[in-house]
Motif scaffolding. Structure first.
Motif, PDB file in Angstrom:
ATOM      1  N   ALA A 186      55.552  39.228  75.277  1.00  0.00           N
ATOM      2  CA  ALA A 186      56.132  40.530  74.978  1.00  0.00           C
ATOM      3  C   ALA A 186      55.467  41.605  75.822  1.00  0.00           C
ATOM      4  N   ALA A 187      56.266  42.520  76.352  1.00  0.00           N
ATOM      5  CA  ALA A 187      55.705  43.665  77.059  1.00  0.00           C
ATOM      6  C   ALA A 187      54.890  44.489  76.055  1.00  0.00           C
ATOM      7  N   PRO A 188      53.833  45.144  76.501  1.00  0.00           N
ATOM      8  CA  PRO A 188      52.992  45.927  75.579  1.00  0.00           C
ATOM      9  C   PRO A 188      53.772  46.964  74.778  1.00  0.00           C
ATOM     10  N   ASP A 189      54.848  47.494  75.376  1.00  0.00           N
ATOM     11  CA  ASP A 189      55.626  48.533  74.697  1.00  0.00           C
ATOM     12  C   ASP A 189      56.925  47.997  74.090  1.00  0.00           C
ATOM     13  N   ALA A 190      57.029  46.668  73.935  1.00  0.00           N
ATOM     14  CA  ALA A 190      58.233  46.078  73.348  1.00  0.00           C
ATOM     15  C   ALA A 190      58.178  46.139  71.821  1.00  0.00           C
ATOM     16  N   LEU A 191      59.350  46.261  71.218  1.00  0.00           N
ATOM     17  CA  LEU A 191      59.471  46.212  69.764  1.00  0.00           C
ATOM     18  C   LEU A 191      59.844  44.778  69.384  1.00  0.00           C
ATOM     19  N   LYS A 192      59.079  44.181  68.480  1.00  0.00           N
ATOM     20  CA  LYS A 192      59.311  42.793  68.098  1.00  0.00           C
ATOM     21  C   LYS A 192      60.303  42.717  66.938  1.00  0.00           C
ATOM     22  N   LEU A 193      61.260  41.799  67.054  1.00  0.00           N
ATOM     23  CA  LEU A 193      62.274  41.622  66.019  1.00  0.00           C
ATOM     24  C   LEU A 193      62.426  40.137  65.709  1.00  0.00           C
TER      25      LEU A 193
END
Length: 216
Positions: A186-193
């Motif tokens: 995941a990119a550091p600024d990604a929102l996980k869903l």
């Protein structure tokens, strides 16, 4: 042009969600996995293995493909053929090769056109579109993903074994996460869903809510 990047492991629903989002927003969609599957199919048909890095990269550079409602390789409709498990397995292997990734990078970035792009893959937010306006890391349990893939294959007339699919998914997860070139992360600024217990509509609604909040 704005970009929503959706990354995640195999069979997490990235493609379905990206297609629905693009339709809702009136944007273009990039199924980056299809490019790797097309490369794998081209390699299989030419007898090229993942160990032949130069030949695999040449196959990626020379892909004669056309996208639309269906996907064509050298004029042949291969929409269903690229979803075969053997193609998916080789796609995971050639995707670990940096020369292949380099060969497909410019082709992927060319999908960024008005009015916007929803791009799904494994490195959309980290490598291909690091400046994406919204980054989503979509996950689901291995069991849930295997069951989804099993259902898809059966509905399309392919034979499938759920336990085999589960083992293959877990192996691909490990390979994608551990590869030296653009590992699945995941990119550091990604929102996980986590969509394990969500419907397609619920998942799309959540990403749309994030986008509308971000764009507002």
């Amino acid at each position: 042009m704005p970009v929503i990047a959706i990354d995640g492991p195999t069979a997490s629903g990235k493609g379905t969600i990206a297609t629905r989002l693009a339709a809702e927003l009136g944007w273009h969609v990039l199924d980056s996995g299809a490019l790797y599957r097309l490369t794998a199919l081209a390699c299989l048909r030419r007898g090229i293995g993942a160990a032949d890095v130069a030949a695999a990269a040449a196959a990626a550079r020379g892909l004669d493909v056309r996208f639309g409602a269906r996907i064509y390789l050298e004029g042949e409709d291969v929409t269903d053929a690229i979803r075969d498990e053997a193609v998916g397995d080789l796609a995971s292997r050639v995707a670990a090769l940096q020369p292949v990734r380099d060969a497909l990078l410019a082709r992927q970035r060319a999908f960024r056109e008005p009015a916007g792009l929803v791009a799904d893959g494994r490195d959309m937010g980290t490598v291909v579109f690091p400046d994406a306006d919204l980054k989503v890391f979509l996950v689901a349990s291995a069991r849930a993903r295997a069951e989804r893939r099993y259902k898809q294959l059966i509905e399309k007339g392919f034979s499938a074994n759920l336990d085999t699919l589960l083992r293959d998914l877990e192996a691909r997860d490990a390979r994608d996460a551990q590869r030296a070139s653009a590992p699945l992360v995941a990119a550091p600024d990604a929102l996980k869903l986590d969509s394990s217990d969500l419907t397609i509509d619920q998942t799309v609604a959540q990403v749309l809510a994030w986008w509308r909040a971000r764009s507002a």
